[in-house]
Structure formats: C-alpha cells, structure tokens
Design a protein around this motif. Structure first.
Motif, short mmCIF file in Angstrom:
data_model
loop_
_atom_site.label_atom_id
_atom_site.label_comp_id
_atom_site.label_asym_id
_atom_site.label_seq_id
_atom_site.Cartn_x
_atom_site.Cartn_y
_atom_site.Cartn_z
N ALA A 48 6.78 -6.79 -3.75
CA ALA A 48 7.56 -5.61 -4.11
C ALA A 48 8.95 -5.70 -3.51
CB ALA A 48 6.85 -4.35 -3.64
N VAL A 76 7.51 -3.46 -8.08
CA VAL A 76 6.06 -3.49 -8.25
C VAL A 76 5.60 -4.94 -8.33
CG1 VAL A 76 4.12 -2.77 -9.70
CG2 VAL A 76 6.17 -1.34 -9.57
N VAL A 85 -2.20 -3.84 -9.65
CA VAL A 85 -0.99 -3.69 -8.84
C VAL A 85 -1.35 -4.05 -7.41
CG1 VAL A 85 0.69 -2.05 -7.92
CG2 VAL A 85 0.01 -1.92 -10.33
N TRP A 88 3.63 -1.75 -4.19
CA TRP A 88 4.88 -1.23 -4.75
C TRP A 88 5.67 -0.60 -3.63
CZ3 TRP A 88 6.00 4.02 -4.63
CH2 TRP A 88 4.95 4.86 -4.35
#
Length: 93
Positions: A48, A76, A85, A88
């Motif tokens: 990130a 992200v 994910v 982030w």
C-alpha cells in the motif's frame, strides 16, 4: 456508466473515473463526490505504501490542488495468492 448509476440510486451523487489518463500516467481510479475526491492506486503483490508513493511521484493529485473538496489518496495492495486485499493505507492531501 453503470457504476455511476449505482451511486446515484443510493443517493450518493458521484463521478467514477477508471484508469484516468493524466500527463504523467494513468490513475487507477478516481471517485469524485460533492465534498470529496478519492484517488486510488492498486498494486498486485506490492505494498500500500508503494501505491501511495506512486500517487505522489506521478502527481495524480495535481489536478485537484485548487479544488475546495477534501482530497484523499488511497493505496491498496492485493495478494495474488489469497485473491484478497492484503492491506490499504490512506493519506489526506
């Protein structure tokens, strides 16, 4: 266009730009609302922090310098292994 319509149906009026071309590259995603601008950069198997650094290095927020809306950069990181994910980070500009 479909995404913009979905935003309108939920009562949030916005503009969504995907891979918006600028003089120093292409921003992955910019979401503009009445009061806010969110600049997204996505990395696959990166970090990130790297994504945020790219937003800064490429000057993706430059077109919004004189804008009265609150501008936020969001980096992200996605994992190709877990397909999720990974992390982030956000930074108010």
């Amino acid at each position: 266009r479909r995404q913009r319509q979905m935003c309108k149906e939920t009562g949030v009026y916005c503009q969504l730009h995907v891979e918006k071309t600028q003089s120093r590259g292409r921003v992955d995603c910019v979401l503009e609302t009445k009061d806010y601008v969110y600049i997204f950069e996505f990395k696959l198997d990166g970090t990130a922090a790297e994504a945020l650094q790219q937003i800064e290095d490429k000057g993706y927020a430059t077109p919004y310098q004189t804008d009265t809306r609150k501008v936020t950069a969001i980096g992200v990181s996605f994992s190709s292994e877990t397909m999720t994910v990974e992390e982030w980070e956000e930074k108010t500009l």
